[in-house]
Design a protein around this motif. Structure first.
Motif, PDB file in Angstrom:
ATOM      1  N   GLY A 117      -4.186 -61.880  27.174  1.00  0.00           N
ATOM      2  CA  GLY A 117      -4.273 -61.843  25.721  1.00  0.00           C
ATOM      3  C   GLY A 117      -5.561 -62.433  25.193  1.00  0.00           C
ATOM      4  O   GLY A 117      -6.212 -61.853  24.315  1.00  0.00           O
ATOM      5  N   TRP A 118      -5.989 -63.587  25.734  1.00  0.00           N
ATOM      6  CA  TRP A 118      -7.197 -64.239  25.224  1.00  0.00           C
ATOM      7  C   TRP A 118      -8.456 -63.523  25.654  1.00  0.00           C
ATOM      8  O   TRP A 118      -9.514 -63.678  25.022  1.00  0.00           O
ATOM      9  CB  TRP A 118      -7.234 -65.691  25.675  1.00  0.00           C
ATOM     10  N   ILE A 119      -8.407 -62.739  26.729  1.00  0.00           N
ATOM     11  CA  ILE A 119      -9.599 -62.006  27.165  1.00  0.00           C
ATOM     12  C   ILE A 119      -9.731 -60.670  26.441  1.00  0.00           C
ATOM     13  O   ILE A 119     -10.814 -60.317  25.952  1.00  0.00           O
ATOM     14  CB  ILE A 119      -9.567 -61.793  28.695  1.00  0.00           C
ATOM     15  N   PHE A 120      -8.644 -59.929  26.334  1.00  0.00           N
ATOM     16  CA  PHE A 120      -8.722 -58.567  25.797  1.00  0.00           C
ATOM     17  C   PHE A 120      -8.271 -58.467  24.337  1.00  0.00           C
ATOM     18  O   PHE A 120      -8.638 -57.515  23.662  1.00  0.00           O
ATOM     19  CB  PHE A 120      -7.864 -57.626  26.657  1.00  0.00           C
ATOM     20  N   ASN A 121      -7.461 -59.405  23.842  1.00  0.00           N
ATOM     21  CA  ASN A 121      -6.978 -59.365  22.454  1.00  0.00           C
ATOM     22  C   ASN A 121      -7.187 -60.719  21.790  1.00  0.00           C
ATOM     23  O   ASN A 121      -6.239 -61.334  21.290  1.00  0.00           O
ATOM     24  CB  ASN A 121      -5.493 -58.968  22.406  1.00  0.00           C
ATOM     25  N   THR A 122      -8.418 -61.183  21.809  1.00  0.00           N
ATOM     26  CA  THR A 122      -8.709 -62.528  21.311  1.00  0.00           C
ATOM     27  C   THR A 122      -8.399 -62.660  19.823  1.00  0.00           C
ATOM     28  O   THR A 122      -7.783 -63.642  19.386  1.00  0.00           O
ATOM     29  CB  THR A 122     -10.180 -62.874  21.564  1.00  0.00           C
ATOM     30  N   ILE A 123      -8.810 -61.674  19.038  1.00  0.00           N
ATOM     31  CA  ILE A 123      -8.580 -61.738  17.587  1.00  0.00           C
ATOM     32  C   ILE A 123      -7.086 -61.733  17.283  1.00  0.00           C
ATOM     33  O   ILE A 123      -6.601 -62.474  16.417  1.00  0.00           O
ATOM     34  CB  ILE A 123      -9.294 -60.559  16.888  1.00  0.00           C
ATOM     35  N   HIS A 124      -6.343 -60.924  18.010  1.00  0.00           N
ATOM     36  CA  HIS A 124      -4.889 -60.870  17.798  1.00  0.00           C
ATOM     37  C   HIS A 124      -4.239 -62.204  18.163  1.00  0.00           C
ATOM     38  O   HIS A 124      -3.298 -62.639  17.490  1.00  0.00           O
ATOM     39  CB  HIS A 124      -4.291 -59.736  18.629  1.00  0.00           C
ATOM     40  N   MET A 125      -4.727 -62.856  19.210  1.00  0.00           N
ATOM     41  CA  MET A 125      -4.149 -64.134  19.621  1.00  0.00           C
ATOM     42  C   MET A 125      -4.426 -65.212  18.581  1.00  0.00           C
ATOM     43  O   MET A 125      -3.560 -66.047  18.286  1.00  0.00           O
ATOM     44  CB  MET A 125      -4.715 -64.546  20.980  1.00  0.00           C
ATOM     45  N   PHE A 126      -5.624 -65.202  17.993  1.00  0.00           N
ATOM     46  CA  PHE A 126      -5.922 -66.155  16.922  1.00  0.00           C
ATOM     47  C   PHE A 126      -5.078 -65.860  15.686  1.00  0.00           C
ATOM     48  O   PHE A 126      -4.574 -66.780  15.024  1.00  0.00           O
ATOM     49  CB  PHE A 126      -7.411 -66.100  16.562  1.00  0.00           C
ATOM     50  N   ALA A 127      -4.915 -64.569  15.360  1.00  0.00           N
ATOM     51  CA  ALA A 127      -4.127 -64.202  14.191  1.00  0.00           C
ATOM     52  C   ALA A 127      -2.655 -64.545  14.373  1.00  0.00           C
ATOM     53  O   ALA A 127      -1.950 -64.831  13.393  1.00  0.00           O
ATOM     54  CB  ALA A 127      -4.283 -62.710  13.900  1.00  0.00           C
ATOM     55  N   THR A 216      10.915 -62.571  28.481  1.00  0.00           N
ATOM     56  CA  THR A 216       9.622 -62.315  29.116  1.00  0.00           C
ATOM     57  C   THR A 216       8.986 -61.050  28.563  1.00  0.00           C
ATOM     58  O   THR A 216       7.765 -60.994  28.342  1.00  0.00           O
ATOM     59  CB  THR A 216       9.805 -62.192  30.634  1.00  0.00           C
ATOM     60  N   THR A 217       9.797 -60.031  28.319  1.00  0.00           N
ATOM     61  CA  THR A 217       9.290 -58.793  27.717  1.00  0.00           C
ATOM     62  C   THR A 217       8.750 -59.032  26.311  1.00  0.00           C
ATOM     63  O   THR A 217       7.676 -58.521  25.946  1.00  0.00           O
ATOM     64  CB  THR A 217      10.402 -57.734  27.678  1.00  0.00           C
ATOM     65  N   LEU A 218       9.461 -59.809  25.529  1.00  0.00           N
ATOM     66  CA  LEU A 218       9.018 -60.099  24.164  1.00  0.00           C
ATOM     67  C   LEU A 218       7.728 -60.910  24.166  1.00  0.00           C
ATOM     68  O   LEU A 218       6.831 -60.673  23.341  1.00  0.00           O
ATOM     69  CB  LEU A 218      10.113 -60.853  23.402  1.00  0.00           C
ATOM     70  N   TYR A 219       7.613 -61.863  25.083  1.00  0.00           N
ATOM     71  CA  TYR A 219       6.383 -62.649  25.166  1.00  0.00           C
ATOM     72  C   TYR A 219       5.204 -61.767  25.575  1.00  0.00           C
ATOM     73  O   TYR A 219       4.079 -61.948  25.072  1.00  0.00           O
ATOM     74  CB  TYR A 219       6.541 -63.796  26.163  1.00  0.00           C
ATOM     75  N   SER A 220       5.426 -60.832  26.486  1.00  0.00           N
ATOM     76  CA  SER A 220       4.340 -59.941  26.906  1.00  0.00           C
ATOM     77  C   SER A 220       3.958 -58.960  25.815  1.00  0.00           C
ATOM     78  O   SER A 220       2.790 -58.550  25.735  1.00  0.00           O
ATOM     79  CB  SER A 220       4.751 -59.198  28.182  1.00  0.00           C
ATOM     80  N   SER A 221       4.919 -58.563  24.988  1.00  0.00           N
ATOM     81  CA  SER A 221       4.609 -57.619  23.908  1.00  0.00           C
ATOM     82  C   SER A 221       3.728 -58.243  22.834  1.00  0.00           C
ATOM     83  O   SER A 221       3.063 -57.525  22.087  1.00  0.00           O
ATOM     84  CB  SER A 221       5.902 -57.092  23.283  1.00  0.00           C
ATOM     85  N   GLU A 222       3.727 -59.565  22.727  1.00  0.00           N
ATOM     86  CA  GLU A 222       2.913 -60.236  21.713  1.00  0.00           C
ATOM     87  C   GLU A 222       1.431 -60.250  22.063  1.00  0.00           C
ATOM     88  O   GLU A 222       0.599 -60.465  21.188  1.00  0.00           O
ATOM     89  CB  GLU A 222       3.413 -61.665  21.517  1.00  0.00           C
ATOM     90  N   VAL A 223       1.086 -60.066  23.331  1.00  0.00           N
ATOM     91  CA  VAL A 223      -0.318 -60.115  23.739  1.00  0.00           C
ATOM     92  C   VAL A 223      -0.869 -58.716  23.960  1.00  0.00           C
ATOM     93  O   VAL A 223      -2.001 -58.564  24.406  1.00  0.00           O
ATOM     94  CB  VAL A 223      -0.490 -60.952  25.027  1.00  0.00           C
TER      95      VAL A 223
END
Length: 223
Positions: A117-127, A216-223
């Motif tokens: 998440g932090w490598i490929f979806n950094t903006i989404h992780m901050f948001a 685990t599926t829900l946590y992975s869907s967030e990134v």
């Protein structure tokens, strides 16, 4: 009394080694080789269960480029379900009742999700750290709360599974130890209570493995 009560959760043997952890691989000896060759009712039932889980996980992931993710999640469900059930048999060590086992599953998965998440979806992780519509005055506190809640996720996954498995096994052990203190007329009620408790434990084994896989599926869907 306390040593005898918790001796079922001791992963060591008389040789002071952790050979009891091999109970996680005992399924390789139980499943007959013909199961993989000739279709049977059990195999057809399991394929239907896996297909239902695959469709549900695919909806929860909400992503078209997550090929193979449902295979990993259904395998995770199968592993936890098997270890939960194998611990219900007498004289077999329950590996899912230890944080060593559950943390070794939840922590690598969570770390993998965070790195991706932090490598490929950094903006989404901050948001994701700031809920929508939150007042500006509460933003620093909300960021801290969201960060803490994100950091404790692998711990909550592991502790939830471990606590539920330990609680059921302790109840079974306590009821079994009280059998020698009861009169003969009450033994039938004790046996009936043990049977009902084992049925409840079987349901808990299924529910906890399903909850672990879904979260685990829900946590992975967030990134």
């Amino acid at each position: 009394m306390m040593m005898n009560l918790f001796s079922t959760f001791d992963p060591t043997t008389n040789l002071n080694t952790s050979l009891n952890w091999l109970s996680s691989l005992i399924g390789l000896l139980i499943i007959p080789p013909m199961y993989w060759i000739i279709p049977s009712r059990i195999q057809i039932l399991w394929i239907n269960i896996v297909s239902i889980l695959h469709n549900e996980f695919k909806v929860l992931l909400k992503s078209t480029n997550s090929k193979g993710a449902t295979l990993m999640l259904t395998s995770l469900f199968s592993l936890i379900l098997f270890n939960n059930f194998i611990g219900l048999f007498p004289y077999i060590f329950t590996s899912t009742s230890h944080l060593t086992f559950t943390l070794s599953i939840s922590v690598p998965l969570w770390v993998t999700f965070m790195i991706y998440g932090w490598i490929f979806n950094t903006i989404h992780m901050f948001a994701h750290l700031v809920p929508q519509g939150a007042p500006n005055a509460l933003l620093p506190f909300l960021v801290i709360i969201e960060t803490i809640s994100n950091l404790i996720r692998p711990g909550t996954l592991a502790i939830r599974l471990t606590a539920n498995m330990i609680a059921g096994h302790l109840l079974v052990t306590l009821m079994g130890n009280s059998g020698s203190l009861l009169p003969t007329s009450m033994l039938s009620f004790l046996i009936l209570g043990q049977i009902l408790l084992l049925i409840l434990e079987s349901a808990v084994a299924i529910i906890q493995s399903y909850v672990f896989a879904v979260l685990t599926t829900l946590y992975s869907s967030e990134v």
